[in-house]
Design a protein around this motif. Structure first.
Motif, PDB file in Angstrom:
ATOM      1  N   GLU A   1       0.992  -1.268  -0.151  1.00 30.89           N
ATOM      2  CA  GLU A   1      -0.059  -0.197   0.065  1.00 30.89           C
ATOM      3  C   GLU A   1       0.866   1.282   0.143  1.00 30.89           C
ATOM      4  OE1 GLU A   1      -3.032   0.249  -0.302  1.00 30.89           O
ATOM      5  OE2 GLU A   1      -3.700  -1.594  -0.350  1.00 30.89           O
ATOM      6  N   GLU A   2       2.170   1.273   0.455  1.00 28.19           N
ATOM      7  CA  GLU A   2       2.887   2.210   0.773  1.00 28.19           C
ATOM      8  C   GLU A   2       3.655   2.707  -0.636  1.00 28.19           C
ATOM      9  OE1 GLU A   2       5.408   2.135   4.025  1.00 28.19           O
ATOM     10  OE2 GLU A   2       3.747   2.612   5.419  1.00 28.19           O
ATOM     11  N   LEU A   3       3.759   1.717  -1.604  1.00 29.48           N
ATOM     12  CA  LEU A   3       4.407   1.573  -2.928  1.00 29.48           C
ATOM     13  C   LEU A   3       3.746   3.045  -3.606  1.00 29.48           C
ATOM     14  CD1 LEU A   3       6.505   0.430  -4.691  1.00 29.48           C
ATOM     15  CD2 LEU A   3       4.641  -0.653  -5.722  1.00 29.48           C
ATOM     16  N   LYS A   4       4.375   3.827  -3.961  1.00 28.99           N
ATOM     17  CA  LYS A   4       4.063   5.147  -4.662  1.00 28.99           C
ATOM     18  C   LYS A   4       3.441   4.580  -6.233  1.00 28.99           C
ATOM     19  CE  LYS A   4       6.421   8.510  -2.183  1.00 28.99           C
ATOM     20  NZ  LYS A   4       7.205   9.667  -2.032  1.00 28.99           N
ATOM     21  N   ALA A   5       2.724   3.578  -6.341  1.00 30.80           N
ATOM     22  CA  ALA A   5       2.033   3.263  -7.713  1.00 30.80           C
ATOM     23  C   ALA A   5       1.274   4.196  -8.229  1.00 30.80           C
ATOM     24  CB  ALA A   5       1.632   1.730  -7.429  1.00 30.80           C
ATOM     25  N   ASP A   6       0.605   4.946  -7.344  1.00 29.42           N
ATOM     26  CA  ASP A   6      -0.404   5.918  -8.022  1.00 29.42           C
ATOM     27  C   ASP A   6       0.134   6.933  -8.907  1.00 29.42           C
ATOM     28  OD1 ASP A   6       0.898   6.738  -5.591  1.00 29.42           O
ATOM     29  OD2 ASP A   6       0.093   8.933  -5.824  1.00 29.42           O
ATOM     30  N   ILE A   7       1.605   7.296  -8.614  1.00 31.75           N
ATOM     31  CA  ILE A   7       2.408   8.193  -9.794  1.00 31.75           C
ATOM     32  C   ILE A   7       2.357   7.594 -11.131  1.00 31.75           C
ATOM     33  CG2 ILE A   7       4.489   8.970 -10.197  1.00 31.75           C
ATOM     34  CD1 ILE A   7       5.223   9.200  -7.200  1.00 31.75           C
ATOM     35  N   LEU A   8       2.902   6.320 -11.122  1.00 34.87           N
ATOM     36  CA  LEU A   8       2.770   5.366 -12.400  1.00 34.87           C
ATOM     37  C   LEU A   8       1.544   5.266 -13.081  1.00 34.87           C
ATOM     38  CD1 LEU A   8       5.452   2.594 -11.632  1.00 34.87           C
ATOM     39  CD2 LEU A   8       5.800   4.944 -12.656  1.00 34.87           C
ATOM     40  N   ALA A   9       0.446   4.956 -12.142  1.00 36.27           N
ATOM     41  CA  ALA A   9      -0.843   4.656 -12.716  1.00 36.27           C
ATOM     42  C   ALA A   9      -1.428   5.678 -13.133  1.00 36.27           C
ATOM     43  CB  ALA A   9      -1.608   4.031 -11.539  1.00 36.27           C
ATOM     44  N   GLU A  10      -1.472   7.019 -12.601  1.00 36.05           N
ATOM     45  CA  GLU A  10      -1.979   8.118 -13.026  1.00 36.05           C
ATOM     46  C   GLU A  10      -1.423   8.621 -14.463  1.00 36.05           C
ATOM     47  OE1 GLU A  10      -4.186  11.340 -13.697  1.00 36.05           O
ATOM     48  OE2 GLU A  10      -4.424   9.873 -11.999  1.00 36.05           O
ATOM     49  N   TYR A  11       0.013   8.120 -14.742  1.00 36.05           N
ATOM     50  CA  TYR A  11       0.548   8.625 -15.923  1.00 36.05           C
ATOM     51  C   TYR A  11       0.128   7.800 -17.121  1.00 36.05           C
ATOM     52  CZ  TYR A  11       4.523   9.755 -18.991  1.00 36.05           C
ATOM     53  OH  TYR A  11       5.077  10.003 -20.433  1.00 36.05           O
ATOM     54  N   PHE A  12       0.574   6.448 -16.772  1.00 36.84           N
ATOM     55  CA  PHE A  12       0.167   5.716 -17.808  1.00 36.84           C
ATOM     56  C   PHE A  12      -1.326   5.099 -18.168  1.00 36.84           C
ATOM     57  CE2 PHE A  12       4.550   4.212 -16.397  1.00 36.84           C
ATOM     58  CZ  PHE A  12       5.240   4.656 -17.776  1.00 36.84           C
ATOM     59  N   SER A  13      -2.142   5.847 -17.305  1.00 33.35           N
ATOM     60  CA  SER A  13      -3.630   5.577 -17.518  1.00 33.35           C
ATOM     61  C   SER A  13      -4.258   6.600 -18.633  1.00 33.35           C
ATOM     62  CB  SER A  13      -4.610   5.524 -16.324  1.00 33.35           C
ATOM     63  OG  SER A  13      -4.311   6.739 -15.531  1.00 33.35           O
TER      64      SER A  13
END
Length: 342
Positions: free
Chosen positions: A276-288
Motif C-alpha cells: 500500500e505504501e508503494l507510490k504506484a499511484d504516480i505510475l498509474a496516473e501517468y500511464f492511464s
C-alpha cells in the motif's frame, strides 16, 4: 575497426534491420526458459501494433547454413509459436526450394527463402546506422566488469527473456527494478553512453510490456485503467487477492510455531502495508492517460533507436514526451530528476 559478424549473426542483424524498417519492435537472442531449464533461443522476437486493438508477437527462426534443414525448422518454429501462444511465426532460410515455401503456407508459417535473403543483403533496409547486438553485449560486459560490477549483461539477458514469457505486471515490475538500478547508477554520476544505452533499452521494454497489458483496455474509462495499473504495480499479475492470501498463509504458519497470535497478524498486515505504501499511484496516473497509452508502442521504438545509436544522446536532449516518462519514473523511485537529467 570492428570485426565483421559471422554468417549466422550477420543474417540475424540484416533481418532485424529489415523488420525495424517496416515498423516492428525487435529483440535478438531471447531465451525461452521453463522453470530452471533453458529450452531454446528465439533468434528474433517481433512485436507489432497493427491497430489500437491488435498486437502481434512473432518468433523468427533464422538459419543461414549450408544445410538449413528448412522443413524441420518450420515444424520447430510452429511448435514454439503454439507453446508461447504467439500470433505468428516466420522461418528465414537460405533454402530456395519451392516446396519449402509451399510447406510453410500449408502450416501457416511465413517463409523468407534464400532469394529473399540474397535481395535483402543488398538492400538499404538491412544496413541501418546502429550498433549490433554483439557490440551492445560487449559494451555491457566492459561497463560492469562482467559479473563483478552488477552484471549488466546478465540483467539484460534476463530482461529479454521476459519479452517472451512475462508481458504482464510481474514483468513490468521486474523492468521497473532494472530501471531503478540503472537510474541509481546514473544518479551516482555514471553518465556513460553504456549506462544510457541499457536504461533506454529497459524503458523500451517496459513500454512494450505496458502496451501489451493495456491493449485490451483501450476503450475503458480513465478510472478503470488507473485502478488496473495501480493494483498491478502494487501486487503484480495475481493482484491484491493473492497478496492477501499469501499474508494469511504466512500468518497461519507463524502461529503454528509461535504462541503469540499478534505476531502472525502483524506479519500479515506488514505484507499488505508495504504494497500500500508503494507510490504506484504516480505510475498509474501517468500511464492511464489515453494520450500516453496510445503512444507507448512508438515510445518503445524511439527509446530502442536511441539505445542502439552510434552516438547515444543524453536524456536531457530528448524530446518532451520521452523526458516526461523518465521524469515520472524518477519520481516513482524518489530520485531527484536533476541527478538524472544532467
Amino acid at each position: 575497426m570492428k570485426e565483421p559478424l559471422l554468417k549466422g549473426p550477420a543474417a540475424e542483424e540484416a533481418l532485424r534491420n529489415y523488420f525495424l524498417s517496416i515498423g516492428f519492435y525487435t529483440a535478438r537472442g531471447c531465451k525461452f526458459k521453463f522453470n530452471n531449464f533453458d529450452v531454446t533461443d528465439i533468434d528474433l522476437f517481433l512485436y507489432g501494433k497493427s491497430s489500437s486493438l491488435n498486437r502481434e508477437r512473432i518468433n523468427v527462426d533464422i538459419k543461414n547454413k549450408r544445410t538449413p534443414q528448412a522443413l524441420e525448422r518450420i515444424f520447430w518454429a510452429k511448435g514454439l509459436q503454439q507453446t508461447l501462444q504467439f500470433e505468428g511465426c516466420i522461418v528465414a532460410t537460405n533454402d530456395t526450394r519451392p516446396d519449402v515455401r509451399e510447406f510453410g503456407l500449408q502450416n501457416k508459417v511465413s517463409v523468407l527463402d534464400g532469394r529473399f535473403l540474397s535481395r535483402l543483403v543488398k538492400s538499404n533496409r538491412s544496413h541501418l546506422d546502429r550498433i549490433n547486438e554483439e557490440e551492445l553485449l560487449d559494451e555491457l560486459d566492459r561497463a560492469s566488469l562482467g559479473k563483478l560490477g552488477g552484471d549488466w549483461r546478465g540483467r539484460y539477458e534476463k530482461a529479454k527473456t521476459r519479452l517472451v514469457t512475462s508481458l504482464n505486471f510481474d514483468g513490468a515490475n521486474a523492468w521497473l527494478n532494472d530501471i531503478h538500478y540503472y537510474f541509481a547508477e546514473i544518479a551516482k554520476g555514471n553518465h556513460s553512453p553504456t549506462a544510457w544505452r541499457i536504461t533506454y533499452v529497459s524503458i523500451a521494454q517496459l513500454a512494450i510490456c505496458l502496451d501489451f497489458i493495456l491493449r485490451e483496455h483501450v476503450t475503458a474509462e480513465h478510472d478503470q485503467r488507473y485502478r488496473l495499473l495501480d493494483e498491478g504495480f502494487r501486487y503484480g499479475a495475481a493482484g491484491r487477492s493473492l497478496a492477501t492470501k499469501v499474508g494469511k498463509m504466512a500468518s497461519s504458519l507463524v502461529s503454528t510455531v509461535v504462541s503469540d497470535p499478534e505476531l502472525g497478524r502483524t506479519l500479515e498486515h506488514e505484507i499488505l502495508r508495504q504494497a500500500e505504501e508503494l507510490k504506484a499511484d504516480i505510475l498509474a496516473e501517468y500511464f492511464s492517460k489515453a494520450a500516453v497509452q496510445s503512444s507507448l508502442f512508438d515510445l518503445a521504438k524511439f527509446f530502442d533507436v536511441n539505445a542502439y545509436a552510434r552516438e547515444v544522446p543524453p536524456a536531457s536532449t530528448l524530446p518532451s514526451q520521452a523526458l516526461s516518462i523518465i521524469g515520472v519514473l524518477a519520481d516513482f523511485f524518489e530520485i531527484d530528476r536533476k541527478q538524472i537529467l544532467k
